[in-house]
Design a protein around this motif. Sequence first.
Motif, PDB file in Angstrom:
ATOM      1  N   ALA A  49       0.835  -1.203   0.000  1.00 19.41           N
ATOM      2  CA  ALA A  49       0.000   0.000   0.000  1.00 19.41           C
ATOM      3  C   ALA A  49       0.871   1.255   0.000  1.00 19.41           C
ATOM      4  CB  ALA A  49      -0.930  -0.008   1.210  1.00 19.41           C
ATOM      5  N   GLN A  50       1.966   1.233   0.773  1.00 16.96           N
ATOM      6  CA  GLN A  50       2.874   2.385   0.800  1.00 16.96           C
ATOM      7  C   GLN A  50       3.516   2.587  -0.569  1.00 16.96           C
ATOM      8  OE1 GLN A  50       5.964   2.176   3.800  1.00 16.96           O
ATOM      9  NE2 GLN A  50       7.050   3.958   2.995  1.00 16.96           N
ATOM     10  N   LEU A  51       3.935   1.491  -1.214  1.00 17.44           N
ATOM     11  CA  LEU A  51       4.524   1.600  -2.543  1.00 17.44           C
ATOM     12  C   LEU A  51       3.530   2.138  -3.557  1.00 17.44           C
ATOM     13  CD1 LEU A  51       6.738  -1.595  -3.060  1.00 17.44           C
ATOM     14  CD2 LEU A  51       7.489   0.781  -2.886  1.00 17.44           C
ATOM     15  N   ALA A  52       2.297   1.651  -3.486  1.00 14.19           N
ATOM     16  CA  ALA A  52       1.276   2.116  -4.430  1.00 14.19           C
ATOM     17  C   ALA A  52       1.016   3.615  -4.259  1.00 14.19           C
ATOM     18  CB  ALA A  52      -0.017   1.328  -4.235  1.00 14.19           C
ATOM     19  N   ALA A  53       0.941   4.066  -3.015  1.00 19.65           N
ATOM     20  CA  ALA A  53       0.729   5.489  -2.759  1.00 19.65           C
ATOM     21  C   ALA A  53       1.918   6.308  -3.258  1.00 19.65           C
ATOM     22  CB  ALA A  53       0.501   5.723  -1.276  1.00 19.65           C
ATOM     23  N   PHE A  54       3.133   5.785  -3.059  1.00 20.64           N
ATOM     24  CA  PHE A  54       4.334   6.487  -3.522  1.00 20.64           C
ATOM     25  C   PHE A  54       4.338   6.615  -5.039  1.00 20.64           C
ATOM     26  CE2 PHE A  54       8.682   5.753  -5.183  1.00 20.64           C
ATOM     27  CZ  PHE A  54       9.227   6.990  -4.885  1.00 20.64           C
ATOM     28  N   ARG A  55       4.035   5.536  -5.723  1.00 22.23           N
ATOM     29  CA  ARG A  55       4.075   5.558  -7.187  1.00 22.23           C
ATOM     30  C   ARG A  55       2.976   6.424  -7.774  1.00 22.23           C
ATOM     31  NH1 ARG A  55       5.738  -0.668  -6.796  1.00 22.23           N
ATOM     32  NH2 ARG A  55       8.007  -0.379  -6.974  1.00 22.23           N
ATOM     33  N   ALA A  56       1.894   6.608  -7.017  1.00 20.54           N
ATOM     34  CA  ALA A  56       0.800   7.453  -7.500  1.00 20.54           C
ATOM     35  C   ALA A  56       1.038   8.933  -7.238  1.00 20.54           C
ATOM     36  CB  ALA A  56      -0.513   7.015  -6.845  1.00 20.54           C
ATOM     37  N   MET A  57       2.061   9.267  -6.434  1.00 26.34           N
ATOM     38  CA  MET A  57       2.325  10.669  -6.115  1.00 26.34           C
ATOM     39  C   MET A  57       2.748  11.442  -7.360  1.00 26.34           C
ATOM     40  SD  MET A  57       4.481  10.396  -2.539  1.00 26.34           S
ATOM     41  CE  MET A  57       3.664   9.931  -0.997  1.00 26.34           C
ATOM     42  N   ALA A  58       2.202  12.636  -7.511  1.00 31.30           N
ATOM     43  CA  ALA A  58       2.636  13.508  -8.596  1.00 31.30           C
ATOM     44  C   ALA A  58       3.987  14.112  -8.234  1.00 31.30           C
ATOM     45  CB  ALA A  58       1.607  14.614  -8.820  1.00 31.30           C
ATOM     46  N   MET A  59       4.868  14.207  -9.195  1.00 34.87           N
ATOM     47  CA  MET A  59       6.190  14.774  -8.969  1.00 34.87           C
ATOM     48  C   MET A  59       6.141  16.285  -9.134  1.00 34.87           C
ATOM     49  SD  MET A  59       9.753  13.983 -10.975  1.00 34.87           S
ATOM     50  CE  MET A  59       9.822  12.284 -10.410  1.00 34.87           C
ATOM     51  N   ALA A  60       6.714  17.006  -8.180  1.00 40.69           N
ATOM     52  CA  ALA A  60       6.842  18.457  -8.303  1.00 40.69           C
ATOM     53  C   ALA A  60       8.072  18.742  -9.151  1.00 40.69           C
ATOM     54  CB  ALA A  60       6.973  19.104  -6.935  1.00 40.69           C
ATOM     55  N   PRO A  61       7.906  19.300 -10.350  1.00 38.58           N
ATOM     56  CA  PRO A  61       9.064  19.504 -11.231  1.00 38.58           C
ATOM     57  C   PRO A  61      10.091  20.442 -10.611  1.00 38.58           C
ATOM     58  CG  PRO A  61       6.999  19.745 -12.436  1.00 38.58           C
ATOM     59  CD  PRO A  61       6.653  19.718 -10.975  1.00 38.58           C
ATOM     60  N   ALA A  62      11.342  20.062 -10.685  1.00 39.44           N
ATOM     61  CA  ALA A  62      12.413  20.906 -10.169  1.00 39.44           C
ATOM     62  C   ALA A  62      12.608  22.119 -11.068  1.00 39.44           C
ATOM     63  CB  ALA A  62      13.709  20.111 -10.079  1.00 39.44           C
ATOM     64  N   PRO A  63      12.938  23.276 -10.503  1.00 41.62           N
ATOM     65  CA  PRO A  63      13.177  24.477 -11.318  1.00 41.62           C
ATOM     66  C   PRO A  63      14.431  24.318 -12.168  1.00 41.62           C
ATOM     67  CG  PRO A  63      13.805  24.868  -9.045  1.00 41.62           C
ATOM     68  CD  PRO A  63      13.120  23.539  -9.067  1.00 41.62           C
ATOM     69  N   PRO A  64      14.566  25.112 -13.213  1.00 40.90           N
ATOM     70  CA  PRO A  64      15.735  24.988 -14.111  1.00 40.90           C
ATOM     71  C   PRO A  64      17.072  25.152 -13.398  1.00 40.90           C
ATOM     72  CG  PRO A  64      14.042  26.358 -15.110  1.00 40.90           C
ATOM     73  CD  PRO A  64      13.615  26.126 -13.692  1.00 40.90           C
ATOM     74  N   ASN A  65      17.091  25.950 -12.326  1.00 40.14           N
ATOM     75  CA  ASN A  65      18.356  26.195 -11.635  1.00 40.14           C
ATOM     76  C   ASN A  65      18.606  25.229 -10.488  1.00 40.14           C
ATOM     77  OD1 ASN A  65      16.383  27.118  -9.933  1.00 40.14           O
ATOM     78  ND2 ASN A  65      17.462  28.981  -9.315  1.00 40.14           N
ATOM     79  N   ALA A  66      17.826  24.165 -10.388  1.00 45.21           N
ATOM     80  CA  ALA A  66      18.004  23.192  -9.310  1.00 45.21           C
ATOM     81  C   ALA A  66      19.371  22.523  -9.415  1.00 45.21           C
ATOM     82  CB  ALA A  66      16.905  22.138  -9.364  1.00 45.21           C
ATOM     83  N   VAL A  67      19.975  22.283  -8.266  1.00 47.49           N
ATOM     84  CA  VAL A  67      21.235  21.536  -8.225  1.00 47.49           C
ATOM     85  C   VAL A  67      20.917  20.068  -8.459  1.00 47.49           C
ATOM     86  CG1 VAL A  67      23.221  20.899  -6.824  1.00 47.49           C
ATOM     87  CG2 VAL A  67      22.235  23.198  -6.629  1.00 47.49           C
TER      88      VAL A  67
END
Length: 464
Positions: A191-209
């Motif tokens: 269940a934890q894995l399923a919830a993790f895989r369903a999470m939307a990714m917050a796109p990193a900004p262009p200047n992200a390290v």
Amino acid sequence: MARDWIRRRARVVSLGAGAAATVLAVAVVALTPSAGAAAELVVQAEAYSAQSGGVVEPTVDTGGGSAMGYLARGDWLRYDGVDLGASGAMAVSVRVASAVGGSGTIELRTASLTGPVLARFTITATGGWQAWATQTVNLTGHPAGAQSVYAVMANTGSGADFVNLNWLSFGSGGTGSGTGWVNVDPVKWNAQLAAFRAMAMAPAPPNAVRVPEFNATCTYSHSFKDDPIVFPGLPGASHMHSFFGNRSTNANSTLDSLRANTSTTCTPAPADLSAYWVPTLYHRGAVVEPKGVVVYYGSRLADPSQTVPFPLGFEMIAGSASRQVPTPAGAVNQFYCVGGTTGGEIGRSTDGNWPICSPGGTLMFQLVFPDCWDGVHLDSPDHKSHVAFTPNGTCPSAFPVAIPSVSFVIAYPTVGSADGFTLASGMASSMHGDFVNVWDNDAQGHRVKNCIVQSAKCNSAGQF
């Protein structure tokens, strides 16, 4: 490890260096398991009473020491006086490494080479001759009391070497109950894995390290002679430890008690209620507590996107309290210096094992934990056998689950002196640390997804 696949060594029968009782006195260890569990009997492979075909060789497995190598079909090892306790449920484990796998098995037999089979282990490739993995089988019945146990190598294929053996263990109760092996709850984990895989990714900004990493920034909390992983329920049974993170951590801590206590010395709070600890540092007999600790969660994989979060209640130890060897300048995993008027290290202690830092500088240590998991156990008898370090940027087949690479970066407000320091566990080489995961699943999951999976450096708040 080099192998000669054409010219096999001569088959010889070798007796142990001393009487069986003497050998087993130093080779059998009753490990302290998790709370509520019985002791585990561990027999080192090189402590045989007699053997045919094996070679004693050093191992780079957790804890070091020796193992039995070059084992092939027809080879065998005999261990006398192995106490199997009362007849009933038992978990039997072997710690093995193999670069080839194939059709080989290790049969544990009692009484003789052809006696009743106690357990049978099918050997698969682990990723190399020093890539160690633990196999466990559960028994519902077995001979009681002291027995001669034979480890017999069987192989329906070629007669070439197919396995190395580090140790065998015997414990009552079955996997996850009475042996120190603690199974993950598959329903909760899936269940934890399923919830993790369903999470939307917050796109990193262009200047992200572009470094796969997030962290928890912590301060010192308290000190006890407690260790809830190694000595659960036994206050005062350990050497002194310095705790950071969850303020309630003590010998009686459990996942439930840690989750119930929302006071922590780490940021982010209360997202991270994990428990972290290391042996206490002393200078001239006086305690030197950390002025700060950053717990980094990152990735050393070639492909960090394979990383998944830790399950709740996951436990592991890095380093070894029993390691007592010199750490001269240039040694691996040693204390080091930063800052100061002239920067860095300006000398060594009289014994050569500790740096002397520049005036105004800070003594540091970085402790790195394994980053590959077997996907089955939250803990193991030695608190290390369920995890492994990635050997070459990918997780070995016996530890297929990529978990965040945890490291403690510890800062001590001291520069030291020619007298050097001591740890509660002894020499500098005995530095070690413990980790119990009590992160909120969502908070950890989003950080793994946003920061590690897409290789973007995040701060303690999980922000870019």
